[in-house]
Design a protein around this motif. Structure first.
Motif, PDB file in Angstrom:
ATOM      1  N   ASN A 194     -36.716  34.103  -3.751  1.00 51.16           N
ATOM      2  CA  ASN A 194     -36.299  35.562  -3.097  1.00 51.16           C
ATOM      3  C   ASN A 194     -34.713  35.859  -3.168  1.00 51.16           C
ATOM      4  O   ASN A 194     -34.058  36.956  -3.556  1.00 51.16           O
ATOM      5  N   ALA A 195     -34.094  34.474  -3.095  1.00 47.97           N
ATOM      6  CA  ALA A 195     -32.346  34.711  -3.050  1.00 47.97           C
ATOM      7  C   ALA A 195     -31.963  33.438  -3.494  1.00 47.97           C
ATOM      8  O   ALA A 195     -32.452  32.080  -3.192  1.00 47.97           O
ATOM      9  N   GLY A 196     -30.674  33.164  -3.932  1.00 52.04           N
ATOM     10  CA  GLY A 196     -30.091  32.030  -4.689  1.00 52.04           C
ATOM     11  C   GLY A 196     -28.671  32.251  -4.285  1.00 52.04           C
ATOM     12  O   GLY A 196     -28.088  33.169  -4.529  1.00 52.04           O
ATOM     13  N   LEU A 197     -27.926  31.185  -4.136  1.00 50.98           N
ATOM     14  CA  LEU A 197     -26.529  30.829  -3.872  1.00 50.98           C
ATOM     15  C   LEU A 197     -26.039  29.485  -4.455  1.00 50.98           C
ATOM     16  O   LEU A 197     -26.848  28.652  -4.141  1.00 50.98           O
ATOM     17  N   ILE A 198     -24.943  29.745  -5.399  1.00 47.67           N
ATOM     18  CA  ILE A 198     -24.463  28.449  -5.727  1.00 47.67           C
ATOM     19  C   ILE A 198     -22.993  28.518  -5.574  1.00 47.67           C
ATOM     20  O   ILE A 198     -22.435  29.637  -6.109  1.00 47.67           O
ATOM     21  N   TYR A 199     -22.299  27.677  -4.710  1.00 49.73           N
ATOM     22  CA  TYR A 199     -20.916  27.796  -4.388  1.00 49.73           C
ATOM     23  C   TYR A 199     -20.165  26.267  -5.012  1.00 49.73           C
ATOM     24  O   TYR A 199     -20.584  25.443  -4.775  1.00 49.73           O
ATOM     25  N   ALA A 200     -19.064  26.510  -5.817  1.00 53.84           N
ATOM     26  CA  ALA A 200     -18.451  25.655  -6.223  1.00 53.84           C
ATOM     27  C   ALA A 200     -17.203  25.641  -5.463  1.00 53.84           C
ATOM     28  O   ALA A 200     -16.192  26.540  -5.591  1.00 53.84           O
ATOM     29  N   PRO A 201     -16.673  24.750  -4.535  1.00 45.74           N
ATOM     30  CA  PRO A 201     -15.639  24.777  -3.705  1.00 45.74           C
ATOM     31  C   PRO A 201     -14.351  24.709  -4.385  1.00 45.74           C
ATOM     32  O   PRO A 201     -13.463  25.188  -3.856  1.00 45.74           O
ATOM     33  N   THR A 202     -14.323  23.681  -5.482  1.00 46.51           N
ATOM     34  CA  THR A 202     -13.145  23.251  -5.958  1.00 46.51           C
ATOM     35  C   THR A 202     -12.342  24.697  -6.530  1.00 46.51           C
ATOM     36  O   THR A 202     -11.130  24.822  -6.858  1.00 46.51           O
ATOM     37  N   SER A 203     -13.065  25.456  -7.138  1.00 50.08           N
ATOM     38  CA  SER A 203     -12.952  26.882  -7.903  1.00 50.08           C
ATOM     39  C   SER A 203     -13.079  28.083  -6.671  1.00 50.08           C
ATOM     40  O   SER A 203     -12.500  29.202  -7.271  1.00 50.08           O
ATOM     41  N   ASP A 204     -13.628  27.655  -5.712  1.00 53.26           N
ATOM     42  CA  ASP A 204     -13.848  29.139  -4.712  1.00 53.26           C
ATOM     43  C   ASP A 204     -14.690  30.085  -5.340  1.00 53.26           C
ATOM     44  O   ASP A 204     -14.217  31.095  -5.226  1.00 53.26           O
ATOM     45  N   GLU A 205     -15.549  29.681  -6.094  1.00 53.61           N
ATOM     46  CA  GLU A 205     -16.457  30.654  -6.914  1.00 53.61           C
ATOM     47  C   GLU A 205     -17.759  30.613  -6.183  1.00 53.61           C
ATOM     48  O   GLU A 205     -18.602  29.626  -6.114  1.00 53.61           O
ATOM     49  N   MET A 206     -18.483  31.681  -5.921  1.00 55.48           N
ATOM     50  CA  MET A 206     -19.676  31.804  -5.208  1.00 55.48           C
ATOM     51  C   MET A 206     -20.508  32.649  -5.935  1.00 55.48           C
ATOM     52  O   MET A 206     -20.515  34.038  -5.928  1.00 55.48           O
ATOM     53  N   PHE A 207     -21.562  31.963  -6.587  1.00 54.86           N
ATOM     54  CA  PHE A 207     -22.529  32.796  -7.223  1.00 54.86           C
ATOM     55  C   PHE A 207     -23.697  33.205  -6.630  1.00 54.86           C
ATOM     56  O   PHE A 207     -24.333  32.250  -6.029  1.00 54.86           O
ATOM     57  N   TRP A 208     -24.099  34.398  -6.519  1.00 54.27           N
ATOM     58  CA  TRP A 208     -25.449  34.807  -5.542  1.00 54.27           C
ATOM     59  C   TRP A 208     -26.309  35.656  -6.308  1.00 54.27           C
ATOM     60  O   TRP A 208     -25.793  36.725  -6.982  1.00 54.27           O
ATOM     61  N   ALA A 209     -27.190  35.870  -5.828  1.00 54.01           N
ATOM     62  CA  ALA A 209     -28.375  37.052  -6.423  1.00 54.01           C
ATOM     63  C   ALA A 209     -29.329  36.868  -5.301  1.00 54.01           C
ATOM     64  O   ALA A 209     -29.988  36.079  -4.515  1.00 54.01           O
ATOM     65  N   GLU A 210     -30.015  38.102  -5.262  1.00 52.96           N
ATOM     66  CA  GLU A 210     -31.261  38.445  -4.432  1.00 52.96           C
ATOM     67  C   GLU A 210     -32.246  39.236  -5.208  1.00 52.96           C
ATOM     68  O   GLU A 210     -31.743  39.965  -6.077  1.00 52.96           O
ATOM     69  N   LYS A 211     -33.443  38.829  -5.075  1.00 52.73           N
ATOM     70  CA  LYS A 211     -34.505  39.431  -6.142  1.00 52.73           C
ATOM     71  C   LYS A 211     -34.249  41.075  -6.145  1.00 52.73           C
ATOM     72  O   LYS A 211     -34.570  41.662  -5.223  1.00 52.73           O
ATOM     73  N   GLY A 212     -33.960  41.579  -7.420  1.00 46.51           N
ATOM     74  CA  GLY A 212     -34.107  42.758  -7.625  1.00 46.51           C
ATOM     75  C   GLY A 212     -32.853  43.511  -7.387  1.00 46.51           C
ATOM     76  O   GLY A 212     -32.725  44.763  -7.626  1.00 46.51           O
ATOM     77  N   THR A 213     -31.692  42.885  -6.896  1.00 51.66           N
ATOM     78  CA  THR A 213     -30.538  43.607  -6.567  1.00 51.66           C
ATOM     79  C   THR A 213     -29.381  43.263  -7.740  1.00 51.66           C
ATOM     80  O   THR A 213     -28.187  43.630  -7.320  1.00 51.66           O
ATOM     81  N   GLY A 214     -29.587  42.407  -8.727  1.00 56.12           N
ATOM     82  CA  GLY A 214     -28.544  41.851  -9.434  1.00 56.12           C
ATOM     83  C   GLY A 214     -27.784  40.563  -9.134  1.00 56.12           C
ATOM     84  O   GLY A 214     -28.006  40.102  -8.047  1.00 56.12           O
ATOM     85  N   ALA A 215     -26.941  40.124  -9.790  1.00 59.20           N
ATOM     86  CA  ALA A 215     -26.195  38.879  -9.593  1.00 59.20           C
ATOM     87  C   ALA A 215     -24.819  38.977  -9.382  1.00 59.20           C
ATOM     88  O   ALA A 215     -24.212  40.022 -10.476  1.00 59.20           O
TER      89      ALA A 215
END
Length: 279
Positions: free
Chosen positions: A121-142
């Motif tokens: 239903n939801a996903g989050l990937i956080y890369a601390p060294t680059s401070d990039e947080m990738f995230w998505a929730e079903k049906g709402t885009g990434a």
């Protein structure tokens, strides 16, 4: 970014950011870490275990009734769960322990459906060294941080860059041979193949259009749960290798790519997995 996040994603982002603070401190002192060996080329550090504990505490505090599937400690909570956290506290552990700044925290939220199956239903990937947080929730885009993601539009194999996971010493001979056949078939056709050492970030980078596609055999559910959803919400495909719409969490073989590259990459991987007939 926080104002755009749903309650579930807010919980996930807060947990990931809290766990990342200790991981970053440990990464700065990587030579001092106590490291135990779980298996050949599969290390578990004290940093990994502390991050998992922090994530468990933060997620459980916010949603006390949810179950867990975690890389280090396995399954916990009610077997009849309606919601379950799927957690990889440190994807790219070998990179981390070698001082390579390409690793991340991967969190997914799994929902059980009325028919007994489940979906992310939801996903989050956080890369601390680059401070990039990738995230998505079903049906709402990434998204990455506040920017919307879209998979690459490239159509030609000759212009495409793909990511993969190269088998290491403990991997079975069957899987090593399948990988070798796939690599031999794909290398002459593409602009490049990359192996950066984090399945979750490979998927996040497919969603961001940095790669045209990614494949790997012998993958674990916590490696790919968040990334699969992020790729799909960015307009790509993430399926198992053998079935066009199968769930790679069930088969441990994933192919993810933009819509133009996915059928081409999947066919090459299928052929690589096929054991040649003996003459």
């Amino acid at each position: 970014m926080a104002f755009r996040l749903s309650p579930h994603l807010t919980v996930m982002a807060n947990a990931a950011q809290k766990a990342s603070k200790r991981l970053l401190r440990d990464f700065a002192e990587v030579e001092q870490l106590q490291v135990s060996i779980k298996g050949p080329s599969d290390f578990v550090s004290q940093a990994d275990l502390r991050a998992e504990q922090t994530l468990r505490e933060e997620l459980n505090k916010a949603r006390p009734g949810y179950a867990f599937l975690m890389e280090e400690s396995g399954e916990s909570g009610s077997p009849n769960w309606a919601w379950r956290w799927v957690v990889d506290p440190l994807d790219g552990t070998t990179n981390f322990l070698h001082g390579i700044p390409h690793w991340c925290i991967s969190l997914a939220l799994e929902r059980r459906l009325p028919d007994g199956s489940s979906e992310i239903n939801a996903g989050l990937i956080y890369a601390p060294t680059s401070d990039e947080m990738f995230w998505a929730e079903k049906g709402t885009g990434a998204f990455v941080n506040e920017r919307r993601l879209r998979v690459s539009a490239r159509r030609e194999m000759s212009e495409s860059v793909f990511a993969t996971g190269i088998p290491f010493g403990a991997v079975s001979q069957t899987r090593r041979h399948a990988f070798s056949r796939t690599l031999a078939a794909i290398m002459p056709q593409v602009a490049g193949i990359r192996r950066f050492g984090s399945a979750a970030l490979d998927l996040a980078w497919v969603a961001a259009g940095r790669y045209e596609g990614y494949w790997e055999l012998g993958i674990k559910p916590w490696d790919i749960a968040a990334g699969m959803l992020i790729v799909r919400e960015a307009g790509g495909y993430a399926t198992d290798a053998a079935e066009g719409d199968g769930d790679p969490r069930e088969t441990a073989a994933i192919v993810a790519a933009n819509p133009h590259m996915h059928p081409k990459l999947r066919q090459i991987v299928i052929e690589g997995m096929t054991v040649p007939a003996r003459l």
